[in-house]
Design an enzyme around this catalytic site. Structure first.
Site, mmCIF file in Angstrom:
data_model
loop_
_atom_site.group_PDB
_atom_site.id
_atom_site.type_symbol
_atom_site.label_atom_id
_atom_site.label_comp_id
_atom_site.label_asym_id
_atom_site.label_seq_id
_atom_site.Cartn_x
_atom_site.Cartn_y
_atom_site.Cartn_z
ATOM 1 N N THR A 159 0.843 -1.192 0.000
ATOM 2 C CA THR A 159 0.000 0.000 0.000
ATOM 3 C C THR A 159 0.879 1.243 0.000
ATOM 4 O OG1 THR A 159 -1.541 -1.131 1.375
ATOM 5 C CG2 THR A 159 -1.740 1.247 1.325
ATOM 6 N N GLY A 207 -4.730 -3.955 7.462
ATOM 7 C CA GLY A 207 -5.886 -3.056 7.432
ATOM 8 C C GLY A 207 -7.053 -3.530 8.265
ATOM 9 N N THR A 222 -0.164 2.122 7.048
ATOM 10 C CA THR A 222 -0.022 0.944 6.205
ATOM 11 C C THR A 222 0.166 -0.257 7.112
ATOM 12 O OG1 THR A 222 1.251 -0.050 4.379
ATOM 13 C CG2 THR A 222 2.502 1.186 6.032
ATOM 14 N N ARG A 248 -13.861 -8.006 0.796
ATOM 15 C CA ARG A 248 -13.137 -7.431 1.945
ATOM 16 C C ARG A 248 -12.477 -6.115 1.552
ATOM 17 N NH1 ARG A 248 -7.648 -5.553 2.911
ATOM 18 N NH2 ARG A 248 -7.122 -5.869 5.113
ATOM 19 N N GLY A 274 -9.981 -2.986 3.150
ATOM 20 C CA GLY A 274 -9.068 -2.687 4.256
ATOM 21 C C GLY A 274 -9.230 -1.255 4.718
#
Lengths: 141, 181
Positions: free
Chosen positions: A1, A55, A52, A29, A31
């Site tokens: 990320t 999540g 980061t 899903r 995050g």
């Protein structure tokens, strides 16, 4: 990320994230990245932060919002980031995560949660004092 | 020492930092810098955790999450579980500019993106497909299920819920520094 905070010459703050999320996640899903206050947060009256890591865990603590509120109270960005990490540590000692913080004067910092295999966090900074984008590293707490 | 302007981003994603800085130097706004900087990572597929062709879900599909926030107006644009559109943060920016919403999700977010002119394309790559098939061949381990039958720590699904729920304290099943968001 990737999580990013940009603060312009006049103190205007913007932040953002982009990710493809956790690998082998259950379809549907999501995050922390797209959640304001979790993945990142920006407030030109205080600063910006981005997070980061895992999540599923981090979003429950709104770490980016929390970090900006700490900076609003005058905390140094590194301390603000560390306090956010320690808040999550109380509940999930083994969580995988890191936060970057910057205030409207251009001070910046980062913090991460120390777990086996993740003892340092690398992040990038660019400002007028640096002749180029600089990779910086913090030891996790 | 404090100095402005400043660009800071997670991980050693240097090109993203340089892209954002260049946008600022060329007179772009802070929001432009965030969009282009993070967008650079979507193009570069930074460490496999950003952009297309990474982190396939249990059906082998790559889905994207992104947000962008303006600290002057507190406006936020975000997309989640975005499918078949590569430039997630670009779409997030359009949420700010062309809607009064904040967060759009899933296939409907993809339809919005197409209306905003983003290409509709497959985000799967040979690499994400091989990650997926490797995972299938190792009994779908690791995964994010618990309290289901068959035993998710031993085999693939489909799963059904286990009548008797075992209360587990925070189990961290994924410990891979590249598996993050």
């Amino acid at each position: 990320t990737i999580g990013m905070v940009v603060i312009g010459g006049n103190g205007t703050v913007a932040s953002g994230t982009s990710t493809n999320g956790g690998v082998h996640k259950i379809p549907g899903r999501v995050g922390d990245s797209p959640i304001a206050g979790a993945g990142s947060y920006a407030d030109s009256t205080a600063g910006g932060a981005a997070a980061t890591g895992d999540g599923d865990i981090m979003m429950r603590f709104l770490p980016s919002y929390q970090a900006v509120e700490y900076m609003r109270m005058g905390m140094d960005p590194t301390v603000a980031c560390q306090k956010v990490i320690s808040r999550i540590q109380k509940y999930v000692p083994e969580f995988f995560g890191a936060v970057i913080c910057a205030n409207t004067t251009g001070s910046y910092g980062a913090a991460c949660n120390k777990i086996p295999g993740f003892t340092q966090f690398h992040f990038m900074v660019y400002n007028p004092l640096l002749s180029q984008a600089a990779e910086q590293v913090v030891d996790c707490i | 020492t404090a100095a402005l302007p400043v660009v800071i981003n997670t991980w050693a994603f240097r090109k993203a930092t340089e892209t954002a800085w260049r946008v600022l130097q060329l007179g772009g706004s802070e929001l432009d810098a965030v969009e282009k900087g993070c967008g650079q990572c979507e193009i570069d597929q930074c460490d496999g955790s950003v952009g297309y062709g990474g982190s396939p879900d249990e059906s082998g599909e790559t889905t994207l999450d992104a947000m962008i926030m303006d600290g002057n107006t507190m406006e936020v644009g975000a997309v989640a579980d975005l499918r078949r559109v590569k430039n997630a943060i670009g779409v997030a920016r359009k949420v700010i500019e062309h809607t009064k919403h904040t967060l759009l999700v899933g296939e409907s977010a993809s339809l919005f993106a197409v209306r905003m002119g983003f290409p509709y394309e497959d985000l799967t790559t040979p690499k994400s497909l091989s990650m997926y098939s490797k995972w299938l061949n190792q009994s779908c381990q690791p995964n994010y299920w618990k309290n289901v039958v068959p035993d998710s720590s031993k085999s693939c699904g489909p799963y059904k819920r286990l009548e008797k729920v075992i209360c587990e304290k925070w189990t961290i099943s994924q410990r891979n520094v590249h598996n993050h968001d």
